[in-house]
Design a protein around this motif. Structure first.
Motif, PDB file in Angstrom:
ATOM      1  N   VAL A  19       0.808  -1.216   0.000  1.00 44.86           N
ATOM      2  CA  VAL A  19       0.000   0.000   0.000  1.00 44.86           C
ATOM      3  C   VAL A  19       0.846   1.272   0.000  1.00 44.86           C
ATOM      4  CG1 VAL A  19      -0.299   0.347   2.490  1.00 44.86           C
ATOM      5  CG2 VAL A  19      -2.167   0.883   0.922  1.00 44.86           C
ATOM      6  N   LYS A  24      -2.057   5.043  -3.498  1.00 41.67           N
ATOM      7  CA  LYS A  24      -2.688   3.729  -3.326  1.00 41.67           C
ATOM      8  C   LYS A  24      -3.772   3.720  -2.250  1.00 41.67           C
ATOM      9  CE  LYS A  24       0.982   0.946  -5.282  1.00 41.67           C
ATOM     10  NZ  LYS A  24       2.023  -0.059  -5.016  1.00 41.67           N
ATOM     11  N   PRO A  25      -3.546   4.301  -1.078  1.00 45.20           N
ATOM     12  CA  PRO A  25      -4.632   4.308  -0.087  1.00 45.20           C
ATOM     13  C   PRO A  25      -5.873   5.060  -0.594  1.00 45.20           C
ATOM     14  CG  PRO A  25      -2.546   4.803   0.980  1.00 45.20           C
ATOM     15  CD  PRO A  25      -2.292   4.825  -0.499  1.00 45.20           C
ATOM     16  N   LEU A  28      -7.711   2.772  -2.999  1.00 46.50           N
ATOM     17  CA  LEU A  28      -8.447   1.752  -2.239  1.00 46.50           C
ATOM     18  C   LEU A  28      -9.708   2.337  -1.622  1.00 46.50           C
ATOM     19  CD1 LEU A  28      -5.505  -0.032  -0.407  1.00 46.50           C
ATOM     20  CD2 LEU A  28      -6.887  -0.937  -2.265  1.00 46.50           C
ATOM     21  N   GLN A  57      -0.166   2.966 -10.540  1.00 46.17           N
ATOM     22  CA  GLN A  57      -0.571   2.502  -9.213  1.00 46.17           C
ATOM     23  C   GLN A  57      -1.621   1.389  -9.316  1.00 46.17           C
ATOM     24  OE1 GLN A  57       0.743   4.470  -5.953  1.00 46.17           O
ATOM     25  NE2 GLN A  57       2.106   4.029  -7.656  1.00 46.17           N
ATOM     26  N   LEU A  61      -1.287  -2.423  -7.894  1.00 46.63           N
ATOM     27  CA  LEU A  61      -2.299  -3.008  -7.016  1.00 46.63           C
ATOM     28  C   LEU A  61      -2.897  -4.273  -7.624  1.00 46.63           C
ATOM     29  CD1 LEU A  61      -4.023   0.273  -5.803  1.00 46.63           C
ATOM     30  CD2 LEU A  61      -2.782  -1.365  -4.361  1.00 46.63           C
ATOM     31  N   ILE A  66      -4.685  -6.928  -5.145  1.00 47.11           N
ATOM     32  CA  ILE A  66      -5.534  -6.043  -4.342  1.00 47.11           C
ATOM     33  C   ILE A  66      -6.709  -5.525  -5.162  1.00 47.11           C
ATOM     34  CG2 ILE A  66      -5.548  -3.886  -3.011  1.00 47.11           C
ATOM     35  CD1 ILE A  66      -3.841  -6.191  -1.799  1.00 47.11           C
ATOM     36  N   GLY A  87      -8.095  -6.969  -1.196  1.00 50.51           N
ATOM     37  CA  GLY A  87      -8.166  -5.512  -1.202  1.00 50.51           C
ATOM     38  C   GLY A  87      -9.161  -4.983  -0.187  1.00 50.51           C
ATOM     39  N   LEU A  90      -7.556  -5.231   3.174  1.00 49.07           N
ATOM     40  CA  LEU A  90      -6.553  -4.183   3.344  1.00 49.07           C
ATOM     41  C   LEU A  90      -7.227  -2.846   3.612  1.00 49.07           C
ATOM     42  CD1 LEU A  90      -3.667  -3.148   3.315  1.00 49.07           C
ATOM     43  CD2 LEU A  90      -3.798  -3.061   0.808  1.00 49.07           C
ATOM     44  N   ASN A  91      -8.288  -2.553   2.899  1.00 48.16           N
ATOM     45  CA  ASN A  91      -9.005  -1.291   3.121  1.00 48.16           C
ATOM     46  C   ASN A  91      -9.550  -1.224   4.542  1.00 48.16           C
ATOM     47  OD1 ASN A  91      -9.910   1.192   1.697  1.00 48.16           O
ATOM     48  ND2 ASN A  91     -11.862   0.478   2.523  1.00 48.16           N
ATOM     49  N   LEU A  94      -7.027  -0.105   6.864  1.00 51.75           N
ATOM     50  CA  LEU A  94      -6.675   1.310   6.747  1.00 51.75           C
ATOM     51  C   LEU A  94      -7.658   2.237   7.462  1.00 51.75           C
ATOM     52  CD1 LEU A  94      -5.571   1.470   3.009  1.00 51.75           C
ATOM     53  CD2 LEU A  94      -4.105   1.564   5.029  1.00 51.75           C
TER      54      LEU A  94
END
Length: 120
Positions: A19, A24-25, A28, A57, A61, A66, A87, A90-91, A94
């Protein structure tokens, strides 16, 4: 995974590898908030990113599992992006980082402004 990287020292090392970067964040977050999204829509939602960087990006991903990229055989081709289950997970991880940013955004901006003034 980053080029040349074959092992990780810890879970945070692995997560940051996937990430890492400014955009990238935000990619997402946008895909999570809006679900399956066409490239042009995503480009409009993340206003400060260049098209070239967004493509790069998204490719990274996708390579990391992701983001899923779906290309429809139409003229012109329609391309849609969505989060994979990895993905989505991962989100979710975050979310606390976003909460921290919301809580301290004013302080962070004030500190950065003070540093700019000192440098001038």
């Amino acid at each position: 995974m980053a080029k040349g990287k074959t092992t990780y020292d810890c879970g945070l090392d692995a997560a940051v590898d996937v990430v890492g970067g400014k955009w990238k964040p935000l990619i997402l977050w946008a895909l999570h908030a809006n679900g399956t999204t066409r490239f042009g829509e995503l480009r409009r939602q993340i206003v400060r990113v260049s098209e070239k960087v967004l493509i790069q990006q998204l490719r990274e991903l996708e390579a990391d599992g992701i983001v899923h990229r779906e290309v429809y055989p139409e003229v012109p081709p329609r391309v849609e992006y969505s989060l994979t289950p990895l993905g989505e997970a991962l989100n979710t991880a975050l979310v606390p980082l976003g909460v921290w940013g919301d809580r301290f955004m004013t302080e962070i901006l004030a500190i950065k402004e003070a540093r700019r003034e000192e440098a001038a």
